[in-house]
Scaffold this motif. Structure first.
Motif, short mmCIF file in Angstrom:
data_model
loop_
_atom_site.label_atom_id
_atom_site.label_comp_id
_atom_site.label_asym_id
_atom_site.label_seq_id
_atom_site.Cartn_x
_atom_site.Cartn_y
_atom_site.Cartn_z
N LEU A 89 0.84 -1.19 0.00
CA LEU A 89 0.00 0.00 0.00
C LEU A 89 0.88 1.25 0.00
CD1 LEU A 89 -2.58 -1.13 2.70
CD2 LEU A 89 -3.00 -0.95 0.24
N PRO A 90 0.42 2.34 -0.63
CA PRO A 90 1.24 3.56 -0.69
C PRO A 90 1.35 4.23 0.68
CG PRO A 90 -0.94 3.97 -1.60
CD PRO A 90 -0.86 2.49 -1.37
N ILE A 91 2.52 4.78 0.94
CA ILE A 91 2.74 5.49 2.20
C ILE A 91 3.10 6.95 1.96
CG2 ILE A 91 3.33 3.47 3.58
CD1 ILE A 91 6.28 4.15 3.13
N ASP A 92 3.08 7.37 0.71
CA ASP A 92 3.31 8.78 0.39
C ASP A 92 2.11 9.59 0.90
OD1 ASP A 92 3.56 11.30 -0.77
OD2 ASP A 92 4.40 10.51 -2.63
N PRO A 93 2.34 10.59 1.76
CA PRO A 93 1.22 11.39 2.26
C PRO A 93 0.38 12.00 1.16
CG PRO A 93 3.23 11.87 3.49
CD PRO A 93 3.64 11.01 2.33
N ALA A 94 0.98 12.22 -0.02
CA ALA A 94 0.23 12.81 -1.13
C ALA A 94 -0.89 11.90 -1.60
CB ALA A 94 1.17 13.13 -2.29
N PHE A 95 -0.70 10.59 -1.43
CA PHE A 95 -1.74 9.63 -1.82
C PHE A 95 -2.76 9.42 -0.72
CE2 PHE A 95 1.73 8.52 -4.70
CZ PHE A 95 1.06 8.33 -5.89
N GLY A 96 -2.35 9.67 0.54
CA GLY A 96 -3.24 9.44 1.66
C GLY A 96 -3.41 7.96 1.92
N GLY A 97 -4.43 7.61 2.70
CA GLY A 97 -4.70 6.21 2.99
C GLY A 97 -4.19 5.79 4.35
N ALA A 98 -4.67 4.63 4.80
CA ALA A 98 -4.37 4.17 6.14
C ALA A 98 -2.90 3.83 6.33
CB ALA A 98 -5.23 2.94 6.46
N ALA A 99 -2.27 3.25 5.29
CA ALA A 99 -0.85 2.90 5.42
C ALA A 99 -0.01 4.16 5.60
CB ALA A 99 -0.39 2.11 4.20
N ALA A 100 -0.35 5.21 4.86
CA ALA A 100 0.38 6.47 5.00
C ALA A 100 0.16 7.06 6.39
CB ALA A 100 -0.08 7.46 3.93
N THR A 101 -1.06 6.95 6.90
CA THR A 101 -1.36 7.43 8.25
C THR A 101 -0.53 6.70 9.29
OG1 THR A 101 -3.63 8.01 7.67
CG2 THR A 101 -3.18 7.62 10.00
N LEU A 102 -0.45 5.37 9.16
CA LEU A 102 0.30 4.57 10.12
C LEU A 102 1.79 4.87 10.04
CD1 LEU A 102 0.47 2.49 12.31
CD2 LEU A 102 0.16 0.69 10.59
N ALA A 103 2.33 4.96 8.82
CA ALA A 103 3.76 5.24 8.66
C ALA A 103 4.11 6.60 9.26
CB ALA A 103 4.15 5.18 7.20
N ALA A 104 3.31 7.62 8.98
CA ALA A 104 3.57 8.95 9.52
C ALA A 104 3.44 8.98 11.03
CB ALA A 104 2.62 9.97 8.89
N GLY A 105 2.45 8.26 11.55
CA GLY A 105 2.24 8.23 12.99
C GLY A 105 3.39 7.55 13.72
N LEU A 106 3.95 6.51 13.13
CA LEU A 106 5.10 5.85 13.75
C LEU A 106 6.29 6.79 13.80
CD1 LEU A 106 4.84 2.27 12.17
CD2 LEU A 106 4.47 2.89 14.56
N THR A 107 6.47 7.58 12.74
CA THR A 107 7.55 8.55 12.73
C THR A 107 7.39 9.55 13.86
OG1 THR A 107 7.84 8.34 10.34
CG2 THR A 107 8.68 10.35 11.36
N ASP A 108 6.17 9.97 14.11
CA ASP A 108 5.89 10.96 15.15
C ASP A 108 5.87 10.37 16.56
OD1 ASP A 108 5.66 12.87 13.16
OD2 ASP A 108 3.47 12.75 13.06
N SER A 109 5.81 9.04 16.66
CA SER A 109 5.63 8.41 17.98
C SER A 109 6.88 8.46 18.85
CB SER A 109 5.22 6.95 17.80
OG SER A 109 6.31 6.16 17.32
#
Length: 280
Positions: free
Chosen positions: A102-122
């Protein structure tokens, strides 16, 4: 300390459990069924829909392996939020997240991108495994039965569309390596490089099976009707939509600079090796 593995009885989590137990690690298998039996692992029933369950499962863990299940995008967004809530509360030593393609580029959006970004911020040590397409997709009955019966490998990509294919076994190897190397963070690409085209994929099947196999491009709609009986109408429509979007891309190749080959020294299986490992 234990390693907590999501989907421990499924296609993605089971190989991770096997690899960790073979290495002598303590493993906690997260399943939806507390009566499940997973060789070499303690079983814990925890639902993606319950941040409380997930927090309890993650607390004190040496590592967590997680991926988002096949579900509606709305449900996946809820699951991603609950996983992040649990990670922030339990603070396991390490999280390894497989995007499942699944795409993790924030430009595409989606749950995988949300999870990847959230882990970075955690603030929790983590890495993101990024495969392109799974070789196990080719074991779907409409593909492998056609290969065996007609010598034709049908798939919803163009004949000139190169893919860095990877197997669930490769992802498991990379997950274990990432648990062992917490200094490797960020995105780790998993898959063959150079990427191969459909005809090259069919040729590899033919070499393994000892017969001529040709590649046959099919439409995303044909793919949808073939997989709907297996995974349900909604998920099948989502998959078809993803392949329709993919049809405008030049290919699905990993980036060598972020590859498991370069960052971890882990080389994925060739198609022939993968088929041999499965006994196909």
């Amino acid at each position: 300390m234990t390693y907590v593995i999501h989907g421990a009885t499924g296609a993605q989590g089971a190989p991770v459990v096997s690899a960790l137990t073979a290495a002598g690690k303590s493993v906690t298998a997260v399943t939806r069924n507390d009566h499940a039996v997973v060789d070499g692992a303690r079983v814990v029933a925890a639902a993606y829909s319950s941040p409380t369950d997930l927090t309890e499962a993650y607390r004190g863990a040496a590592g967590v392996f997680v991926h988002l299940p096949i579900a509606s995008e709305e449900d996946r967004q809820i699951f991603a939020g609950n996983i992040l809530t649990a990670v922030r509360a339990a603070r396991p030593a390490r999280v390894v997240f497989s995007t499942s393609g699944l795409p993790i580029d924030p430009a595409f959006g989606g749950a995988a991108a949300t999870l990847a970004a959230g882990l970075t911020d955690s603030g929790v040590s983590h890495a993101v495994i990024a495969p392109e397409l799974y070789l196990e997709n080719l074991l779907m009955p409409y593909v492998i039965d056609s290969v065996r019966e007609r010598g034709v490998l049908p798939y919803a990509i163009r004949a000139d569309f190169p893919v860095s294919w990877a197997s669930h076994l490769d992802v498991a190897d990379v997950a274990v390596a990432l648990f062992e190397h917490p200094d490797v963070t960020g995105v780790v690409s998993v898959g063959q490089y150079p990427a191969i085209t459909g005809p090259e994929l069919a040729e590899a099947f033919g070499a393994r099976l000892g017969r001529d196999v040709v590649f046959e491009p099919i439409t995303p709609e044909e793919m949808r009707t073939s997989i709907a009986p297996l995974i349900g109408d909604g998920p099948a429509a989502d998959v078809a939509g993803a392949y329709q979007a993919m049809s405008t891309m030049p290919g699905r190749s990993i980036t060598p600079e972020t590859s498991a080959q370069k960052l971890l020294g882990v080389t994925p299986r060739t198609v022939h090796q993968w088929l041999a490992d499965l006994g196909v």
